[in-house]
Design an enzyme around this catalytic site. Structure first.
Site, mmCIF file in Angstrom:
data_model
loop_
_atom_site.group_PDB
_atom_site.id
_atom_site.type_symbol
_atom_site.label_atom_id
_atom_site.label_comp_id
_atom_site.label_asym_id
_atom_site.label_seq_id
_atom_site.Cartn_x
_atom_site.Cartn_y
_atom_site.Cartn_z
ATOM 1 N N LYS A 22 27.945 50.485 41.986
ATOM 2 C CA LYS A 22 28.529 50.190 40.670
ATOM 3 C C LYS A 22 28.799 48.699 40.501
ATOM 4 O O LYS A 22 28.401 48.090 39.511
ATOM 5 C CB LYS A 22 29.847 50.971 40.503
ATOM 6 C CG LYS A 22 30.665 50.528 39.296
ATOM 7 C CD LYS A 22 31.980 51.251 39.176
ATOM 8 C CE LYS A 22 33.131 50.634 39.899
ATOM 9 N NZ LYS A 22 33.904 49.617 39.187
ATOM 10 N N ASN A 23 29.501 48.114 41.467
ATOM 11 C CA ASN A 23 29.957 46.739 41.262
ATOM 12 C C ASN A 23 28.827 45.715 41.361
ATOM 13 O O ASN A 23 28.986 44.579 40.914
ATOM 14 C CB ASN A 23 31.122 46.405 42.202
ATOM 15 C CG ASN A 23 32.387 47.145 41.773
ATOM 16 O OD1 ASN A 23 32.478 47.615 40.646
ATOM 17 N ND2 ASN A 23 33.339 47.273 42.679
ATOM 18 N N CYS A 117 41.081 48.573 35.335
ATOM 19 C CA CYS A 117 42.169 49.293 35.998
ATOM 20 C C CYS A 117 43.394 48.391 36.127
ATOM 21 O O CYS A 117 43.265 47.174 36.285
ATOM 22 C CB CYS A 117 41.734 49.760 37.387
ATOM 23 S SG CYS A 117 40.442 51.002 37.345
ATOM 24 N N ARG A 122 46.183 40.511 36.561
ATOM 25 C CA ARG A 122 44.801 40.228 36.982
ATOM 26 C C ARG A 122 44.359 38.919 36.341
ATOM 27 O O ARG A 122 43.689 38.909 35.307
ATOM 28 C CB ARG A 122 43.878 41.405 36.612
ATOM 29 C CG ARG A 122 44.242 42.679 37.365
ATOM 30 C CD ARG A 122 43.287 43.816 37.093
ATOM 31 N NE ARG A 122 42.002 43.640 37.739
ATOM 32 C CZ ARG A 122 41.053 44.579 37.775
ATOM 33 N NH1 ARG A 122 41.276 45.748 37.217
ATOM 34 N NH2 ARG A 122 39.896 44.352 38.372
ATOM 35 N N ASP A 305 39.282 48.871 47.722
ATOM 36 C CA ASP A 305 38.864 50.014 46.904
ATOM 37 C C ASP A 305 38.863 51.320 47.704
ATOM 38 O O ASP A 305 38.755 52.403 47.118
ATOM 39 C CB ASP A 305 37.480 49.764 46.285
ATOM 40 C CG ASP A 305 37.525 48.631 45.262
ATOM 41 O OD1 ASP A 305 38.629 48.288 44.814
ATOM 42 O OD2 ASP A 305 36.464 48.090 44.928
ATOM 43 N N ARG A 397 33.986 56.871 35.621
ATOM 44 C CA ARG A 397 33.566 55.469 35.444
ATOM 45 C C ARG A 397 32.754 54.976 36.626
ATOM 46 O O ARG A 397 31.924 54.080 36.477
ATOM 47 C CB ARG A 397 34.788 54.566 35.307
ATOM 48 C CG ARG A 397 35.565 54.792 34.050
ATOM 49 C CD ARG A 397 36.684 53.815 33.973
ATOM 50 N NE ARG A 397 36.135 52.483 33.696
ATOM 51 C CZ ARG A 397 36.719 51.589 32.943
ATOM 52 N NH1 ARG A 397 37.869 51.858 32.390
ATOM 53 N NH2 ARG A 397 36.158 50.415 32.743
HETATM 54 C C1 EPZ Z 1 36.285 43.316 42.077
HETATM 55 O O1 EPZ Z 1 37.282 43.036 41.108
HETATM 56 C C2 EPZ Z 1 35.987 44.791 41.963
HETATM 57 N N1 EPZ Z 1 35.551 45.054 40.606
HETATM 58 C C3 EPZ Z 1 37.228 45.617 42.288
HETATM 59 O O2 EPZ Z 1 36.836 46.975 42.335
HETATM 60 C C4 EPZ Z 1 37.758 45.232 43.670
HETATM 61 O O3 EPZ Z 1 38.990 45.879 43.890
HETATM 62 C C5 EPZ Z 1 37.949 43.719 43.772
HETATM 63 O O4 EPZ Z 1 36.730 43.031 43.400
HETATM 64 C C6 EPZ Z 1 38.310 43.258 45.173
HETATM 65 O O5 EPZ Z 1 37.329 43.654 46.083
HETATM 66 C C7 EPZ Z 1 34.311 44.762 40.242
HETATM 67 O O6 EPZ Z 1 33.486 44.295 41.014
HETATM 68 C C8 EPZ Z 1 33.953 45.064 38.837
HETATM 69 P P1 EPZ Z 1 38.750 39.699 42.524
HETATM 70 P P2 EPZ Z 1 37.597 41.537 40.704
HETATM 71 O O7 EPZ Z 1 38.478 38.654 41.525
HETATM 72 O O8 EPZ Z 1 36.349 40.747 40.798
HETATM 73 C C9 EPZ Z 1 43.010 37.521 42.355
HETATM 74 C C10 EPZ Z 1 36.720 49.215 41.647
HETATM 75 O O9 EPZ Z 1 37.519 50.144 41.836
HETATM 76 N N2 EPZ Z 1 42.357 36.629 41.359
HETATM 77 O O10 EPZ Z 1 38.045 39.650 43.837
HETATM 78 O O11 EPZ Z 1 38.323 41.558 39.413
HETATM 79 C C11 EPZ Z 1 43.190 38.931 41.822
HETATM 80 O O12 EPZ Z 1 44.375 39.025 41.047
HETATM 81 C C12 EPZ Z 1 37.221 47.847 41.264
HETATM 82 O O13 EPZ Z 1 35.490 49.358 41.724
HETATM 83 C C13 EPZ Z 1 43.040 35.502 40.943
HETATM 84 O O14 EPZ Z 1 44.162 35.233 41.381
HETATM 85 O O15 EPZ Z 1 38.579 41.130 41.873
HETATM 86 C C14 EPZ Z 1 43.226 39.731 43.102
HETATM 87 O O16 EPZ Z 1 44.519 39.655 43.654
HETATM 88 C C15 EPZ Z 1 38.685 47.845 41.001
HETATM 89 N N3 EPZ Z 1 42.427 34.699 40.026
HETATM 90 C C16 EPZ Z 1 42.253 38.979 44.013
HETATM 91 O O17 EPZ Z 1 42.140 37.658 43.458
HETATM 92 C C17 EPZ Z 1 41.188 34.963 39.530
HETATM 93 O O18 EPZ Z 1 40.703 34.189 38.698
HETATM 94 C C18 EPZ Z 1 40.862 39.569 44.119
HETATM 95 O O19 EPZ Z 1 40.325 39.718 42.813
HETATM 96 C C19 EPZ Z 1 40.505 36.108 39.970
HETATM 97 C C20 EPZ Z 1 41.108 36.937 40.886
#
Ligand code: EPZ
Length: 418
Positions: A22-23, A117, A122, A305, A397
């Site tokens: 998916k991702n 989610c 975020r 996840d 989803r």
């Molecule tokens: C991706 O989300 C995945 N989603 C998430 O999976 C997954 O939990 C996550 O990566 C971590 O592995 C998709 O790929 C669509 P991040 P993403 O940016 O990219 C902080 C699922 O269930 N952060 O790696 O949104 C953030 O708050 C989904 O399939 C900042 O601080 O996650 C978090 O604490 C849910 N500033 C951490 O980094 C930013 O600009 C990791 O977030 C961006 C993120």
């Protein structure tokens, strides 16, 4: 409203085939906007999130055709807008990938703030930092992120935080930015590598994906082609947890075993047997399992996840296990649902303490998000009696043919219209 009704207590047995990731898919689909030609994407999972992102591309003017259940043809030659409206963008977090793709294509993007989610705050500050380093002007106006990329060019970015989304987004934007872009402290998840491989197969020049430093030499044009998405590491992990939690014996096929190392190593620590093949893992859980402690981390650490499936498994293991969530601020909303089934879990901030081994009993529970929903299915499969899971739209989803796949492993799971 649809629900899953699960009658638990049967150890899962048999073979399950894993779908495309998916991702990876929901990043590669927007990345096709960089290509003014036809892209054929194979191994695309047939799930709601994919349909939403395909709808977004259609609204921008791309011609999208499903050739079969898991193959999609996209031709983005004639886009007519760079604006993604709120009602579509707010449906999923990954809509931010359209920012990178539209900047690379149109030198302009306007995408309503992403939904997705709810795991606490975020932020998108690392995406913003990346776009600014690529000489873009970026701001938020009336609920939309607006980017002026008329001066788009290479930049050097050190991410303050490891972010999958920011790494992929900036990699997509930089694929056609003149010069050499360097991303440091980049995310190393398999889907980051898959997006880079997709772009490279269409003519991009990206090196180092899968390490913490990625170098992108901008190219003028990308060409069309055919690309197959990697298997879904998280879906595979979910079935591994379901097999272990029900004390079953399941062969999970069409996987990249290396992507599952963090799970396999925890299983070995617990006493779950994992036999790796070239593109399959067999999970056998016949011995008594041992309690463990787990901390979620960016790849190659234990994936956040799979934290809810892990907690569901640990409720079935005697003793005190401790899970620490280090990626998201707030990813334990589902714990109170497990409590309704008799699980003994206390949460303090990012730490969950699980007093496992108390019997789970079927109950009416809610899937509070996608992976929480996976955790509820696993708990339901272990519980005595019937578990009714509502809000399964979240599960749809991200999991293809979920009741068919679990059903084929002997699970008693039905989708009902309530
Ligand atoms: C991706 O989300 C995945 N989603 C998430 O999976 C997954 O939990 C996550 O990566 C971590 O592995 C998709 O790929 C669509 P991040 P993403 O940016 O990219 C902080 C699922 O269930 N952060 O790696 O949104 C953030 O708050 C989904 O399939 C900042 O601080 O996650 C978090 O604490 C849910 N500033 C951490 O980094 C930013 O600009 C990791 O977030 C961006 C993120």
């Amino acid at each position: 409203m649809e629900k899953f009704v699960i009658t638990g207590g049967t150890p899962l047995k048999g073979v399950v085939n894993i779908s495309g990731a998916k991702n990876a898919a929901i990043a590669i689909i927007p990345a096709t906007l960089l290509v003014e030609d036809e892209c054929i994407l194979e191994n695309i999972p047939d799930i709601k999130d994919v349909n939403i992102i395909l709808d977004m591309l259609s609204c921008l003017g791309a011609v999208v055709e499903r050739i079969d259940k898991n193959t999609v043809k996209i031709n983005a030659t004639n886009l007519h807008t760079y604006i993604v409206e709120k009602d579509l963008a707010s449906k999923m977090r990954a809509s931010y990938y359209l920012l990178g793709a539209l900047c690379g294509r149109f030198k302009k993007a306007s995408v309503a703030l992403p939904g997705g989610c709810n795991f606490g705050i975020r932020p998108i500050d690392q995406h913003i930092k990346g776009f600014e380093a690529l000489n873009c002007k970026i701001g938020i106006k009336s609920g939309s992120v607006e980017v002026d990329a008329s001066l788009l060019s290479a930049g050097h970015i050190y991410f303050d935080k490891v972010s999958v989304g920011a790494t992929i987004n900036i990699m997509i934007a930089a694929a056609k930015a003149p010069g050499v872009t360097v991303l440091e402290n980049a995310a190393r998840e398999p889907h980051v590598v898959d997006v880079a491989n997709f772009l490279n197969s269409m003519g991009a020049n990206i090196k180092g994906a899968g390490t913490d430093t990625i170098k992108i030499t901008g190219v003028e044009k990308l060409h069309g082609g055919t690309y197959g998405v990697i298997p879904d590491q998280i879906e595979a992990g979910t079935y591994m947890f379901a097999a272990a939690a029900t004390r079953g014996d399941v062969t999970i096929k069409n996987v990249i075993p290396k992507h599952l190392d963090a799970i396999t190593s925890k299983f070995v620590e617990m006493g779950v047997e994992v036999i790796e093949g070239d593109d399959e893992v067999r999970v056998i859980a016949t011995k008594e399992l041992k309690k463990i402690n787990v901390k979620t981390l960016p790849y190659p650490g234990f994936p956040t996840d799979l934290q809810p499936p892990m907690v569901a498994l640990l409720t079935t293991v005697s003793g005190t296990s401790i899970v620490t969530e280090s990626v998201w601020d707030s990813r334990y909303q589902y714990v109170s649902e497990l409590g309704k089934m008799g699980a003994q879990i206390t949460v303090d901030g990012r730490v969950a303490v699980i007093e496992g081994g108390t019997p789970l009993l079927g109950a009416e529970v809610v899937a509070t998000d996608l992976r929480a929903g996976a955790g509820m299915i696993i708990a339901g499969l272990c519980a005595s009696g019937e578990t009714h899971i509502s809000e399964i739209k979240y599960i749809d989803r991200g999991y293809e043919d979920v009741e068919e796949k679990f059903g084929a492993l002997g699970a008693d799971i039905k989708r009902i219209d309530d």
